[in-house]
Design a protein around this motif. Structure first.
Motif, PDB file in Angstrom:
ATOM      1  N   VAL A 323     -30.851  37.462 -35.467  1.00  0.00           N
ATOM      2  CA  VAL A 323     -31.137  36.029 -35.594  1.00  0.00           C
ATOM      3  C   VAL A 323     -29.883  35.175 -35.689  1.00  0.00           C
ATOM      4  O   VAL A 323     -29.978  33.946 -35.692  1.00  0.00           O
ATOM      5  N   GLY A 324     -28.696  35.781 -35.799  1.00  0.00           N
ATOM      6  CA  GLY A 324     -27.458  35.021 -35.831  1.00  0.00           C
ATOM      7  C   GLY A 324     -26.923  34.795 -37.233  1.00  0.00           C
ATOM      8  O   GLY A 324     -27.661  34.824 -38.221  1.00  0.00           O
ATOM      9  N   THR A 325     -25.619  34.549 -37.309  1.00  0.00           N
ATOM     10  CA  THR A 325     -24.956  34.365 -38.605  1.00  0.00           C
ATOM     11  C   THR A 325     -25.408  33.088 -39.299  1.00  0.00           C
ATOM     12  O   THR A 325     -25.500  33.039 -40.527  1.00  0.00           O
ATOM     13  N   ARG A 326     -25.694  32.038 -38.518  1.00  0.00           N
ATOM     14  CA  ARG A 326     -26.051  30.756 -39.114  1.00  0.00           C
ATOM     15  C   ARG A 326     -27.308  30.855 -39.969  1.00  0.00           C
ATOM     16  O   ARG A 326     -27.327  30.393 -41.123  1.00  0.00           O
ATOM     17  N   ARG A 327     -28.351  31.437 -39.429  1.00  0.00           N
ATOM     18  CA  ARG A 327     -29.612  31.533 -40.177  1.00  0.00           C
ATOM     19  C   ARG A 327     -29.487  32.447 -41.381  1.00  0.00           C
ATOM     20  O   ARG A 327     -29.998  32.139 -42.466  1.00  0.00           O
ATOM     21  N   VAL A 328     -28.813  33.585 -41.186  1.00  0.00           N
ATOM     22  CA  VAL A 328     -28.659  34.517 -42.306  1.00  0.00           C
ATOM     23  C   VAL A 328     -27.855  33.877 -43.435  1.00  0.00           C
ATOM     24  O   VAL A 328     -28.219  33.969 -44.616  1.00  0.00           O
ATOM     25  N   ALA A 329     -26.771  33.201 -43.084  1.00  0.00           N
ATOM     26  CA  ALA A 329     -25.934  32.573 -44.106  1.00  0.00           C
ATOM     27  C   ALA A 329     -26.693  31.471 -44.839  1.00  0.00           C
ATOM     28  O   ALA A 329     -26.642  31.378 -46.077  1.00  0.00           O
ATOM     29  N   PHE A 330     -27.409  30.620 -44.103  1.00  0.00           N
ATOM     30  CA  PHE A 330     -28.121  29.496 -44.715  1.00  0.00           C
ATOM     31  C   PHE A 330     -29.200  29.971 -45.678  1.00  0.00           C
ATOM     32  O   PHE A 330     -29.277  29.513 -46.826  1.00  0.00           O
ATOM     33  N   VAL A 331     -30.017  30.905 -45.235  1.00  0.00           N
ATOM     34  CA  VAL A 331     -31.085  31.412 -46.099  1.00  0.00           C
ATOM     35  C   VAL A 331     -30.495  32.129 -47.310  1.00  0.00           C
ATOM     36  O   VAL A 331     -30.992  31.991 -48.440  1.00  0.00           O
ATOM     37  N   SER A 332     -29.419  32.871 -47.103  1.00  0.00           N
ATOM     38  CA  SER A 332     -28.786  33.597 -48.205  1.00  0.00           C
ATOM     39  C   SER A 332     -28.261  32.641 -49.273  1.00  0.00           C
ATOM     40  O   SER A 332     -28.397  32.900 -50.480  1.00  0.00           O
ATOM     41  N   LEU A 333     -27.670  31.546 -48.852  1.00  0.00           N
ATOM     42  CA  LEU A 333     -27.172  30.559 -49.812  1.00  0.00           C
ATOM     43  C   LEU A 333     -28.310  29.968 -50.641  1.00  0.00           C
ATOM     44  O   LEU A 333     -28.188  29.802 -51.866  1.00  0.00           O
ATOM     45  N   LEU A 334     -29.420  29.657 -49.990  1.00  0.00           N
ATOM     46  CA  LEU A 334     -30.567  29.111 -50.718  1.00  0.00           C
ATOM     47  C   LEU A 334     -31.144  30.132 -51.693  1.00  0.00           C
ATOM     48  O   LEU A 334     -31.536  29.786 -52.816  1.00  0.00           O
ATOM     49  N   VAL A 335     -31.200  31.389 -51.266  1.00  0.00           N
ATOM     50  CA  VAL A 335     -31.714  32.448 -52.143  1.00  0.00           C
ATOM     51  C   VAL A 335     -30.843  32.553 -53.399  1.00  0.00           C
ATOM     52  O   VAL A 335     -31.354  32.623 -54.534  1.00  0.00           O
ATOM     53  N   SER A 336     -29.511  32.560 -53.231  1.00  0.00           N
ATOM     54  CA  SER A 336     -28.628  32.647 -54.398  1.00  0.00           C
ATOM     55  C   SER A 336     -28.756  31.411 -55.273  1.00  0.00           C
ATOM     56  O   SER A 336     -28.635  31.496 -56.505  1.00  0.00           O
ATOM     57  N   GLY A 337     -29.013  30.255 -54.666  1.00  0.00           N
ATOM     58  CA  GLY A 337     -29.230  29.055 -55.456  1.00  0.00           C
ATOM     59  C   GLY A 337     -30.447  29.171 -56.359  1.00  0.00           C
ATOM     60  O   GLY A 337     -30.431  28.716 -57.510  1.00  0.00           O
ATOM     61  N   VAL A 338     -31.496  29.804 -55.850  1.00  0.00           N
ATOM     62  CA  VAL A 338     -32.689  30.047 -56.670  1.00  0.00           C
ATOM     63  C   VAL A 338     -32.342  30.945 -57.855  1.00  0.00           C
ATOM     64  O   VAL A 338     -32.767  30.708 -58.992  1.00  0.00           O
ATOM     65  N   GLY A 339     -31.534  31.995 -57.592  1.00  0.00           N
ATOM     66  CA  GLY A 339     -31.121  32.882 -58.673  1.00  0.00           C
ATOM     67  C   GLY A 339     -30.324  32.154 -59.737  1.00  0.00           C
ATOM     68  O   GLY A 339     -30.540  32.353 -60.941  1.00  0.00           O
ATOM     69  N   ALA A 340     -29.396  31.284 -59.310  1.00  0.00           N
ATOM     70  CA  ALA A 340     -28.605  30.517 -60.273  1.00  0.00           C
ATOM     71  C   ALA A 340     -29.486  29.566 -61.074  1.00  0.00           C
ATOM     72  O   ALA A 340     -29.262  29.349 -62.276  1.00  0.00           O
ATOM     73  N   THR A 341     -30.498  29.006 -60.431  1.00  0.00           N
ATOM     74  CA  THR A 341     -31.416  28.099 -61.124  1.00  0.00           C
ATOM     75  C   THR A 341     -32.168  28.818 -62.240  1.00  0.00           C
ATOM     76  O   THR A 341     -32.366  28.275 -63.336  1.00  0.00           O
ATOM     77  N   LEU A 342     -32.585  30.049 -61.988  1.00  0.00           N
ATOM     78  CA  LEU A 342     -33.240  30.832 -63.047  1.00  0.00           C
ATOM     79  C   LEU A 342     -32.306  31.050 -64.230  1.00  0.00           C
ATOM     80  O   LEU A 342     -32.745  31.059 -65.386  1.00  0.00           O
ATOM     81  N   MET A 343     -31.004  31.199 -63.955  1.00  0.00           N
ATOM     82  CA  MET A 343     -30.038  31.426 -65.034  1.00  0.00           C
ATOM     83  C   MET A 343     -29.887  30.193 -65.930  1.00  0.00           C
ATOM     84  O   MET A 343     -29.466  30.298 -67.075  1.00  0.00           O
ATOM     85  N   THR A 344     -30.240  29.011 -65.414  1.00  0.00           N
ATOM     86  CA  THR A 344     -30.122  27.801 -66.231  1.00  0.00           C
ATOM     87  C   THR A 344     -31.131  27.766 -67.365  1.00  0.00           C
ATOM     88  O   THR A 344     -31.036  26.921 -68.262  1.00  0.00           O
ATOM     89  N   GLN A 345     -32.109  28.650 -67.335  1.00  0.00           N
ATOM     90  CA  GLN A 345     -33.146  28.667 -68.366  1.00  0.00           C
ATOM     91  C   GLN A 345     -32.834  29.642 -69.504  1.00  0.00           C
ATOM     92  O   GLN A 345     -33.652  29.811 -70.420  1.00  0.00           O
ATOM     93  N   LEU A 346     -31.664  30.294 -69.449  1.00  0.00           N
ATOM     94  CA  LEU A 346     -31.303  31.260 -70.490  1.00  0.00           C
ATOM     95  C   LEU A 346     -31.114  30.571 -71.840  1.00  0.00           C
ATOM     96  O   LEU A 346     -30.620  29.447 -71.925  1.00  0.00           O
ATOM     97  N   THR A 347     -31.520  31.262 -72.904  1.00  0.00           N
ATOM     98  CA  THR A 347     -31.302  30.791 -74.274  1.00  0.00           C
ATOM     99  C   THR A 347     -30.736  31.941 -75.085  1.00  0.00           C
ATOM    100  O   THR A 347     -30.570  33.060 -74.588  1.00  0.00           O
ATOM    101  N   VAL A 348     -30.436  31.684 -76.337  1.00  0.00           N
ATOM    102  CA  VAL A 348     -29.926  32.750 -77.207  1.00  0.00           C
ATOM    103  C   VAL A 348     -31.015  33.752 -77.545  1.00  0.00           C
ATOM    104  O   VAL A 348     -30.738  34.810 -78.130  1.00  0.00           O
ATOM    105  N   HIS A 349     -32.259  33.441 -77.210  1.00  0.00           N
ATOM    106  CA  HIS A 349     -33.383  34.339 -77.494  1.00  0.00           C
ATOM    107  C   HIS A 349     -34.009  34.904 -76.220  1.00  0.00           C
ATOM    108  O   HIS A 349     -35.056  35.562 -76.290  1.00  0.00           O
TER     109      HIS A 349
END
Length: 467
Positions: A323-349
């Motif tokens: 499918v080409g580097t462009r599509r793989v790179a774009f989707v991969s960046l969005l996927v990692s962004g979702v992962g980082a967003t989940l990390m924003t919900q971390l607490t001490v508990h």
């Protein structure tokens, strides 16, 4: 003449070297709290242990690439191995914080000689499109794994043997590779070229050091001083461009930036350096300082990131050809962004499997596939005579991104932290995880420069190489 089996063994040897170098940039993140406890550092000074390596590495990679082109890639490769082994010993025996930062700088300079020569040998060993695409995919996957496996390896080593051994383990690897290199690797160089652009190397490295220093000191400095440092960095970058325009043997021939694939691929690579190193550093601080867990437990907790990156890099290599580097790179960046967003919900508990497990797994999946796409995009449209400089530029992009990412996300966390309680620290870390999206935006901009493929990637690569 290189036989088919021999060149794949050569690739394995070169990938082992690349893995070691990238691993050394990430493994130290786990040991930072232990190093800070045992050695004396000024306020915020411990950041220079990972950043000093990345800065010297990234800032001198371009010069290292040109040296390998001119003096012979195998010769420079073996010399770099010996220098890397010696500087690793100096790091392990460091007696103070300043000594370790200096030794890490020397280690980064050694890596700047070693890595581009290794990648140049990969590109000259696999000159045809299909095999080069596969080899670059394997190289990118190995580097991506090295960048994420540091926490898994570094935790047990730091807790079991001491932080010094994260440096000592490099020595036997360097010796093994140096012994096998003459038998497996061919030597090559660019004929008819002389001269080294030392002025270019000095100006670009100085610009990067001032930039990272400005970011690190921003939370504790006045606005005027911070702006002055950014202006000084910008002026040094401008001076670097002038030097390159007037140099008879430029460190970076500006003509190579006419390639949209090279520019876009390197922006994607910068983005992964920013986000991967920055997120790893912040998560290390969160786990060991806010939660108080040991380095070895942290290594086990973060192992899912490395595992996800390994699997995704293999998948990403195959997807790029379809499918080409462009599509793989774009989707991969969005996927990692979702992962980082989940990390924003971390607490001490927060329970590990409740948030961190899924956040790290998703981020690692994007990272594994995305680094492969970025590597192939930035190197696929490169002529043989520029292979050294292009490989140096691509590797420099990742390391420079890493140095800036650590400094920037640390500054964001510090600016949003009031007090030293676990709750206060966690609040700052959560804001830093949100800032990962700014890093990802750089890569999305790079995707916009990549042309949409009208035919499969492998034939297009073959056309580039044979033209």
């Amino acid at each position: 003449m290189v036989t088919e089996s021999k060149r794949w063994w050569a690739l394995a040897l070169l990938c082992l070297t690349g893995f070691m170098i990238i691993l050394d940039a990430s493994i130290v993140l786990v040991a930072v709290p232990s190093i800070e406890r045992e050695l004396t550092f000024s306020s915020g000074g411990v950041q220079w242990v990972p950043s000093g390596y990345a800065l010297m590495f990234g800032g001198l990679l371009l010069l290292g690439g040109r040296i390998s082109d001119l003096l012979g890639r195998r010769r420079v490769f073996i010399t770099g191995l010996l220098l890397f082994a010696a500087s690793s010993l100096l790091c392990g025996f460091a007696w103070s914080g300043d000594a370790l930062v200096l030794a890490r700088g020397l280690q980064g300079a050694s890596a700047a000689v070693l890595l581009p020569s290794a990648l140049s040998i990969v590109m000259t060993t696999f000159p045809d499109g299909a095999d080069r695409n596969k080899a670059l995919g394997i190289w990118g996957a190995t580097s991506g794994v090295g960048g994420t496996a540091g926490s898994l390896i570094g935790g047990p080593v730091t807790d079991g043997l001491g932080w010094q051994w994260i440096f000592f383990i490099n020595v036997p690897v360097c010796v093994l590779v140096a012994v096998l290199a003459p038998a497996l690797l061919l030597d090559s160089r660019v004929p008819g070229r002389r001269g080294f652009d030392v002025a270019g190397a000095v100006t670009v490295t100085s610009a990067l050091i001032v930039l990272v220093y400005a970011v690190i000191e921003a939370p504790d400095s006045s606005v005027g001083r911070t702006i002055a440092l950014f202006v000084a960095s910008g002026l040094l970058f401008g001076l670097f461009v002038l030097v390159e325009q007037r140099s008879a043997a430029p460190l970076v021939p500006l003509r190579i930036f006419r390639s949209r694939a090279l520019v876009g691929g390197n922006l994607i690579t910068v983005s992964w350096g920013l986000s991967a190193f920055g997120l790893n550093y912040i998560y290390t601080q969160y786990a060991q300082l806010a939660l108080g867990i040991s380095a070895v437990r942290y290594g086990l907790m973060s192992a899912v990131l490395a595992a996800a990156a390994v699997v995704a890099s293999i998948i990403g290599q195959h997807l790029v050809t379809k499918v080409g580097t462009r599509r793989v790179a774009f989707v991969s960046l969005l996927v990692s962004g979702v992962g980082a967003t989940l990390m924003t919900q971390l607490t001490v508990h927060s329970g590990y499997f409740e948030l961190a497990f899924w956040g790290l797994t998703i981020f690692g999946a994007g990272l594994g596939a995305g680094t492969v796409a970025g590597s192939i995009a930035s190197l696929s449209d490169v002529a043989g005579e520029d292979s050294g400089i292009a490989s140096g530029l691509q590797s420099a992009s990742f390391q420079i991104g890493g140095a800036v990412g650590i400094a920037a996300l640390s500054a964001v966390a510090a600016a949003n932290t009031t007090g030293s309680t676990p709750t206060a620290l966690t609040h700052g870390y959560r804001i830093a995880f949100w800032a990962v999206w700014v890093c990802i935006a750089v890569g999305i901009a790079g995707c916009g420069l990549l042309l949409r493929p009208k035919r499969p990637v492998v034939p297009r690569l073959q056309a580039v190489v044979t033209s």
